[in-house]
Design a protein around this motif. Structure first.
Motif, PDB file in Angstrom:
ATOM      1  N   ASP A 195       0.905  -1.252  -0.018  1.00  0.00           N
ATOM      2  CA  ASP A 195       0.216  -0.018   0.072  1.00  0.00           C
ATOM      3  C   ASP A 195       1.102   1.326  -0.009  1.00  0.00           C
ATOM      4  O   ASP A 195       0.260   2.213  -0.620  1.00  0.00           O
ATOM      5  N   VAL A 196       2.050   1.446   0.591  1.00  0.00           N
ATOM      6  CA  VAL A 196       2.795   2.382   0.854  1.00  0.00           C
ATOM      7  C   VAL A 196       4.271   1.904   0.822  1.00  0.00           C
ATOM      8  O   VAL A 196       4.913   0.984   1.059  1.00  0.00           O
ATOM      9  N   VAL A 197       4.851   2.786  -0.266  1.00  0.00           N
ATOM     10  CA  VAL A 197       6.228   2.543  -0.490  1.00  0.00           C
ATOM     11  C   VAL A 197       7.324   3.376   0.101  1.00  0.00           C
ATOM     12  O   VAL A 197       7.140   4.612  -0.389  1.00  0.00           O
ATOM     13  N   VAL A 198       7.971   3.185   0.759  1.00  0.00           N
ATOM     14  CA  VAL A 198       9.087   4.070   1.258  1.00  0.00           C
ATOM     15  C   VAL A 198      10.454   4.112   0.401  1.00  0.00           C
ATOM     16  O   VAL A 198      10.924   3.088   0.038  1.00  0.00           O
ATOM     17  N   ALA A 199      10.706   5.071  -0.257  1.00  0.00           N
ATOM     18  CA  ALA A 199      11.863   5.387  -1.224  1.00  0.00           C
ATOM     19  C   ALA A 199      12.824   6.243  -0.553  1.00  0.00           C
ATOM     20  O   ALA A 199      12.306   7.572  -0.457  1.00  0.00           O
ATOM     21  N   GLY A 200      14.022   5.904  -0.548  1.00  0.00           N
ATOM     22  CA  GLY A 200      15.217   6.847   0.091  1.00  0.00           C
ATOM     23  C   GLY A 200      16.055   7.324  -1.080  1.00  0.00           C
ATOM     24  O   GLY A 200      15.619   8.214  -1.762  1.00  0.00           O
ATOM     25  N   SER A 201      16.905   6.538  -1.060  1.00  0.00           N
ATOM     26  CA  SER A 201      17.932   6.907  -2.164  1.00  0.00           C
ATOM     27  C   SER A 201      17.359   6.715  -3.446  1.00  0.00           C
ATOM     28  O   SER A 201      17.902   7.464  -4.679  1.00  0.00           O
ATOM     29  N   ALA A 202      16.348   5.948  -3.739  1.00  0.00           N
ATOM     30  CA  ALA A 202      15.464   5.875  -5.169  1.00  0.00           C
ATOM     31  C   ALA A 202      14.865   7.051  -5.349  1.00  0.00           C
ATOM     32  O   ALA A 202      14.486   7.346  -6.513  1.00  0.00           O
ATOM     33  N   PHE A 203      14.712   8.063  -4.319  1.00  0.00           N
ATOM     34  CA  PHE A 203      13.928   9.192  -4.704  1.00  0.00           C
ATOM     35  C   PHE A 203      15.078  10.169  -4.602  1.00  0.00           C
ATOM     36  O   PHE A 203      14.702  11.140  -5.540  1.00  0.00           O
ATOM     37  N   PHE A 204      15.685  10.407  -3.641  1.00  0.00           N
ATOM     38  CA  PHE A 204      16.426  11.712  -3.602  1.00  0.00           C
ATOM     39  C   PHE A 204      17.860  11.626  -4.035  1.00  0.00           C
ATOM     40  O   PHE A 204      18.604  12.794  -4.125  1.00  0.00           O
ATOM     41  N   ALA A 205      18.301  10.445  -4.654  1.00  0.00           N
ATOM     42  CA  ALA A 205      19.761  10.302  -5.132  1.00  0.00           C
ATOM     43  C   ALA A 205      19.617   9.340  -6.210  1.00  0.00           C
ATOM     44  O   ALA A 205      20.568   8.356  -6.288  1.00  0.00           O
ATOM     45  N   ASN A 206      18.798   9.332  -6.952  1.00  0.00           N
ATOM     46  CA  ASN A 206      18.613   8.260  -8.118  1.00  0.00           C
ATOM     47  C   ASN A 206      18.814   9.028  -9.520  1.00  0.00           C
ATOM     48  O   ASN A 206      17.472   9.856  -9.678  1.00  0.00           O
ATOM     49  N   PRO A 207      19.422   8.807 -10.297  1.00  0.00           N
ATOM     50  CA  PRO A 207      19.635   9.289 -11.724  1.00  0.00           C
ATOM     51  C   PRO A 207      18.250   8.673 -12.409  1.00  0.00           C
ATOM     52  O   PRO A 207      17.988   9.297 -13.654  1.00  0.00           O
ATOM     53  N   LYS A 208      17.831   7.533 -11.920  1.00  0.00           N
ATOM     54  CA  LYS A 208      16.732   6.806 -12.787  1.00  0.00           C
ATOM     55  C   LYS A 208      15.448   7.251 -12.165  1.00  0.00           C
ATOM     56  O   LYS A 208      14.539   6.264 -12.196  1.00  0.00           O
ATOM     57  N   LEU A 209      15.379   8.356 -11.568  1.00  0.00           N
ATOM     58  CA  LEU A 209      14.220   8.646 -10.712  1.00  0.00           C
ATOM     59  C   LEU A 209      12.924   8.594 -11.494  1.00  0.00           C
ATOM     60  O   LEU A 209      11.951   8.204 -11.150  1.00  0.00           O
ATOM     61  N   ASP A 210      12.981   9.051 -12.741  1.00  0.00           N
ATOM     62  CA  ASP A 210      11.748   9.391 -13.688  1.00  0.00           C
ATOM     63  C   ASP A 210      11.466   7.651 -14.118  1.00  0.00           C
ATOM     64  O   ASP A 210      10.041   7.514 -13.819  1.00  0.00           O
ATOM     65  N   LEU A 211      12.297   6.858 -14.144  1.00  0.00           N
ATOM     66  CA  LEU A 211      12.015   5.533 -14.454  1.00  0.00           C
ATOM     67  C   LEU A 211      11.389   4.844 -13.099  1.00  0.00           C
ATOM     68  O   LEU A 211      10.365   4.190 -13.465  1.00  0.00           O
ATOM     69  N   PHE A 212      11.662   4.984 -12.036  1.00  0.00           N
ATOM     70  CA  PHE A 212      11.248   4.645 -10.768  1.00  0.00           C
ATOM     71  C   PHE A 212       9.916   4.968 -10.859  1.00  0.00           C
ATOM     72  O   PHE A 212       9.020   4.295 -10.362  1.00  0.00           O
ATOM     73  N   LEU A 213       9.607   6.367 -10.692  1.00  0.00           N
ATOM     74  CA  LEU A 213       8.315   6.978 -10.724  1.00  0.00           C
ATOM     75  C   LEU A 213       7.197   6.190 -11.577  1.00  0.00           C
ATOM     76  O   LEU A 213       6.065   5.865 -11.206  1.00  0.00           O
ATOM     77  N   GLN A 214       7.832   6.235 -12.942  1.00  0.00           N
ATOM     78  CA  GLN A 214       6.874   5.392 -14.068  1.00  0.00           C
ATOM     79  C   GLN A 214       6.484   4.194 -13.754  1.00  0.00           C
ATOM     80  O   GLN A 214       5.529   3.836 -13.705  1.00  0.00           O
ATOM     81  N   ARG A 215       7.161   3.371 -12.898  1.00  0.00           N
ATOM     82  CA  ARG A 215       7.075   2.030 -12.553  1.00  0.00           C
ATOM     83  C   ARG A 215       6.326   1.757 -11.718  1.00  0.00           C
ATOM     84  O   ARG A 215       5.369   0.910 -11.397  1.00  0.00           O
ATOM     85  N   LEU A 216       6.576   2.911 -10.663  1.00  0.00           N
ATOM     86  CA  LEU A 216       5.722   3.059  -9.563  1.00  0.00           C
ATOM     87  C   LEU A 216       4.109   3.020  -9.878  1.00  0.00           C
ATOM     88  O   LEU A 216       3.198   2.765  -9.035  1.00  0.00           O
ATOM     89  N   ARG A 217       3.950   4.137 -10.608  1.00  0.00           N
ATOM     90  CA  ARG A 217       2.613   4.805 -11.031  1.00  0.00           C
ATOM     91  C   ARG A 217       1.912   3.845 -12.203  1.00  0.00           C
ATOM     92  O   ARG A 217       0.929   4.432 -12.609  1.00  0.00           O
ATOM     93  N   SER A 218       2.787   2.927 -12.912  1.00  0.00           N
ATOM     94  CA  SER A 218       2.132   2.290 -14.136  1.00  0.00           C
ATOM     95  C   SER A 218       1.239   1.140 -13.557  1.00  0.00           C
ATOM     96  O   SER A 218       1.176   0.732 -12.563  1.00  0.00           O
TER      97      SER A 218
END
Length: 218
Positions: A195-218
């Motif tokens: 239900d809830v995803v905690v994202a640390g370095s995947a959000f604040f220190a990730n050159p692939k942040l857009d890809l991460f968000l796309q996969r989270l929200r797809s």
């Protein structure tokens, strides 16, 4: 956008401690509904992070849901301060107390949602009796105390079991996962029923942040 997508809770632990305002701006920019505060006391885990003053300093700058995760001994000593600072949810560890039900009641008395967290080595049986009373269950998918660790895949079995119990008994809690969540692991996490995803370095220190968000929200 998938309306059933997990709630994103960026962890301030991975932000630049000298620029929390910029971190908050990034949270708003990417429309993350929650902000996760990892509070460490140097005893329950070796590291020391921040206290209720950080929550208070950001509270009037954001309407984001403030999710406080206490990795502390005697967590009840901190409930009132974080509630007063503006926390919306306070989660403490089952390993840190012998009186978990009383602590859940104490948090609710402060007008705040209450969560229970469990470390990778702690079985679900340790919290089964609490499930009717909590608002959130946090499954640690790494050992607590430091960011940047790899997810322990077997923790997804806990998520699946919690989802089964939630559905069977119509429990209202959110299931949250924290540790090693990134663009490579997010599909497996979603498939487990999180239900809830905690994202640390995947959000604040990730050159692939857009890809991460796309996969989270797809």
């Amino acid at each position: 956008m998938n309306t059933n997508m997990p709630i994103l809770a960026p962890s301030l632990l991975s932000a630049n401690f000298a620029h929390f305002q910029e971190a908050l701006t990034l949270v708003h920019q990417h429309q993350a509904p929650w902000l996760h505060f990892d509070v460490m006391d140097g005893q329950f885990v070796p590291a020391i992070t921040f206290g209720s003053q950080v929550v208070a300093s950001l509270r009037d700058k954001s309407e984001t849901f403030f999710d406080v995760h206490l990795m502390t001994n005697t967590p009840e000593r901190h409930f009132a301060a974080f509630a007063q600072a503006g926390a919306n949810n306070i989660t403490f560890h089952i390993e840190a107390t012998h009186h978990a039900h009383a602590l859940v009641q104490q948090i609710h008395t402060l007008g705040v949602k209450a969560g229970i967290a469990l470390n990778p080595a702690t079985p679900l049986s340790a919290i089964v009796e609490l499930l009717p009373f909590v608002d959130l269950v946090l499954v640690m998918s790494v050992n607590p105390g430091a960011g940047g660790q790899s997810m322990i895949p077997s923790m997804l079995q806990k998520v699946k079991r919690l989802q089964q119990m939630k559905s069977h008994y119509n429990y209202p809690y959110h299931i949250q996962i924290d540790g090693g969540i990134n663009e490579s692991t997010i599909f497996a996490v979603k498939n487990a029923g999180i239900d809830v995803v905690v994202a640390g370095s995947a959000f604040f220190a990730n050159p692939k942040l857009d890809l991460f968000l796309q996969r989270l929200r797809s």
